[in-house]
Design an enzyme around this catalytic site. Structure first.
Site, mmCIF file in Angstrom:
data_model
loop_
_atom_site.group_PDB
_atom_site.id
_atom_site.type_symbol
_atom_site.label_atom_id
_atom_site.label_comp_id
_atom_site.label_asym_id
_atom_site.label_seq_id
_atom_site.Cartn_x
_atom_site.Cartn_y
_atom_site.Cartn_z
ATOM 1 N N HIS A 1 1.702 -3.375 14.718
ATOM 2 C CA HIS A 1 2.266 -2.287 13.916
ATOM 3 C C HIS A 1 2.370 -1.086 14.837
ATOM 4 O O HIS A 1 1.367 -0.617 15.344
ATOM 5 C CB HIS A 1 1.369 -1.988 12.712
ATOM 6 C CG HIS A 1 2.052 -1.132 11.680
ATOM 7 N ND1 HIS A 1 2.546 0.115 11.965
ATOM 8 C CD2 HIS A 1 2.336 -1.353 10.376
ATOM 9 C CE1 HIS A 1 3.114 0.618 10.872
ATOM 10 N NE2 HIS A 1 2.997 -0.261 9.900
ATOM 11 N N GLU B 1 6.983 -5.903 8.050
ATOM 12 C CA GLU B 1 6.175 -5.381 6.941
ATOM 13 C C GLU B 1 6.566 -3.946 6.626
ATOM 14 O O GLU B 1 5.739 -3.037 6.711
ATOM 15 C CB GLU B 1 4.691 -5.429 7.312
ATOM 16 C CG GLU B 1 4.152 -6.818 7.602
ATOM 17 C CD GLU B 1 2.746 -6.772 8.213
ATOM 18 O OE1 GLU B 1 2.289 -5.698 8.651
ATOM 19 O OE2 GLU B 1 2.117 -7.825 8.260
ATOM 20 N N LYS C 1 0.808 -1.219 0.000
ATOM 21 C CA LYS C 1 0.000 0.000 0.000
ATOM 22 C C LYS C 1 0.839 1.267 0.000
ATOM 23 O O LYS C 1 0.411 2.307 -0.472
ATOM 24 C CB LYS C 1 -0.957 0.007 1.201
ATOM 25 C CG LYS C 1 -0.357 0.474 2.530
ATOM 26 C CD LYS C 1 -1.501 0.779 3.537
ATOM 27 C CE LYS C 1 -0.992 1.417 4.813
ATOM 28 N NZ LYS C 1 -0.337 0.473 5.735
HETATM 29 C C1 LIG Z 1 0.716 0.433 6.414
HETATM 30 C C2 LIG Z 1 1.105 -0.862 6.967
HETATM 31 C C3 LIG Z 1 2.445 -1.267 6.926
HETATM 32 C C4 LIG Z 1 3.568 -0.391 6.423
HETATM 33 O O1 LIG Z 1 3.835 0.647 7.303
HETATM 34 P P1 LIG Z 1 5.122 1.575 7.111
HETATM 35 O O2 LIG Z 1 4.998 2.555 8.215
HETATM 36 O O3 LIG Z 1 5.007 2.211 5.766
HETATM 37 O O4 LIG Z 1 6.328 0.728 7.237
HETATM 38 C C5 LIG Z 1 2.755 -2.527 7.405
HETATM 39 N N1 LIG Z 1 1.797 -3.345 7.898
HETATM 40 C C6 LIG Z 1 0.494 -2.987 7.941
HETATM 41 C C7 LIG Z 1 -0.494 -3.937 8.474
HETATM 42 C C8 LIG Z 1 0.114 -1.739 7.485
HETATM 43 O O5 LIG Z 1 -1.181 -1.385 7.550
#
Ligand SMILES: *Cc1c(COP(=O)(O)O)cnc(C)c1O
Length: 408
Positions: A209, A283, A80
């Site tokens: 996260h 992630e 995303k």
């Molecule tokens: C948006 C998102 C990420 C990526 O986050 P960053 O801050 O860009 O590293 C990873 N995991 C999930 C579930 C997300 O929603």
């Protein structure tokens, strides 16, 4: 990995290999100056609207940096953040996995030849049709943080394994907080584990996260500790041993990354050191995308009001500069033209192209005198930019072209 070096593997990756890739030298120039020099060449070639330069070598460097700092953690790029096919292809060629949040994102990644087993469907709340698609293509690992989701997964994709997303401790001072929307609270963990047990779905692990662009790296420690608590709770319920720890995203390239990695490695050792069979994945989105993309927008209009200068450019808050309202991006544009010594500057406003006065990029900002047809450069424009632009007012974000390049 194919090819004899990571860069060669990237150059023949899907999403890259059929496109022109511009080579440029960093040599004596600072990286940002080298990109600007390349952009001047592109602009001189007759380009007349906003464009991006994506430096593939930067992704190779960042991937190497990830592997060095977090050798035990597999990077699963969060699509995303920036779904540019060349970025996805490059990361696939380097060996990354992927975090997808929708059918379209899964399709984009599978189209690169990535195995479904390298995809985490990391959206805790999924539309039924998307879940059924995941079942069809064999994406069999997804996150959840509600009992309703367990029932839905059982109905739409009964072969799927689950990852319980927990809300880590507060205090991450992230640029974008995700904890108000996602993540099980401490008192919800047991009921959510039991719900999966009741439905006969396996809970393979735990994710969190800490928020995007986390500046307080200590939150990773607290979250990893909490995740260990969930592993123990599952064992206490007699569930099969969990085998996946997903430490999410939130990373920023630069010194903050090394700091976060040190905290994570220490916490992994402390809380998961005696569980060597656990696969740890992350992630990262912003980490790989942010600094690899540079944007040049063209000055398409100008108004002089006394000593104040007002400019219109052809990208704005409804386009890729949507990162200003959506991602707290702080724009610091600079002219693409080589600065002249002793140049006078003016207090300037820069507007985006749409007929909404909200579409204002900077105000009270010092810039030298510019003319229609000049360019402004925006650095670090890879994260949550092209991904969240719109077509408002007929200015289409997807018309903004990306030039692939690699520096050496
Ligand atoms: C948006 C998102 C990420 C990526 O986050 P960053 O801050 O860009 O590293 C990873 N995991 C999930 C579930 C997300 O929603």
């Amino acid at each position: 990995m194919v090819g004899s070096s990571p860069m060669q593997a990237v150059l023949v990756a899907p999403g890259v290999k059929d496109k022109k890739v511009l080579a440029f030298r960093r040599d004596a120039l600072k990286e940002k100056d080298a990109v600007a020099a390349l952009m001047r060449t592109i602009a001189a070639g007759g380009v007349r609207s906003a464009f991006y330069v994506f430096d593939l070598a930067r992704v190779v460097d960042l991937y190497r940096g990830w592997r060095r700092a977090l050798p035990g953690v597999r990077a699963c790029y969060a699509v995303k953040c920036n779904p540019e096919p060349a970025l996805l292809g490059a990361l696939a060629a380097l060996g990354a996995g992927f975090d997808c949040a929708s059918r379209r994102e899964i399709e984009a990644v599978l189209a690169l030849g990535v195995q479904p087993g390298s995809i985490v469907y990391a959206n805790p709340c999924k539309p039924e049709a998307h879940l059924e698609y995941a079942a069809e293509v064999g994406v069999n690992l997804t996150t959840y943080d509600s009992e309703e989701e367990v029932i839905k997964v059982k109905r739409c994709h009964p072969g799927c394994e689950l990852i319980l997303r927990i809300k880590g401790p507060d205090g991450g001072e992230a640029r974008v907080d995700l904890g108000t929307k996602y993540g099980a609270h401490e008192d919800e963990v047991l009921p959510l584990l039991r719900a999966a047990q009741r439905e006969g779905l396996n809970v393979a692990g735990v994710s969190f996260h800490v928020g995007s662009g986390a500046s307080n790296t200590d939150v990773y420690r607290g979250a990893i500790e909490a995740a260990r608590g969930v592993f123990d709770a599952a064992a206490g319920l007699g569930m099969p041993p969990m085998r996946v720890l997903d430490i999410g995203g939130g990373f920023m390239a630069g010194p903050a990354f090394d700091e976060a990695a040190a905290v994570i490695n220490a916490a992994l050792e402390r809380y998961f050191g005696e569980l060597p069979c656990v696969e740890v994945i992350g992630e990262p989105g912003r980490y790989f995308a942010e600094t690899a993309f540079t944007m040049a927008a063209r000055v398409i209009g100008k108004r002089t009001r006394g000593e104040v200068r007002e400019y219109w450019i052809d990208d704005g808050l409804y386009g890729t500069l949507s990162c200003i309202p959506m991602d707290h991006y702080v724009p610091q544009p600079r002219p693409l033209a080589v600065p002249r010594a002793g140049e006078k500057t003016y207090t300037s406003t820069v507007f985006g192209p749409t007929c909404d006065s909200l579409d204002t990029v900077v105000t009270g900002y010092q810039l030298p005198e510019m003319s229609v047809g000049d360019w402004l450069v925006f650095d670090d424009m890879g994260a949550y930019t092209t991904a969240s632009g719109s077509n408002f007012n007929g200015f289409s974000t997807s018309d903004i072209k990306t030039y692939l390049a690699y520096s050496s």
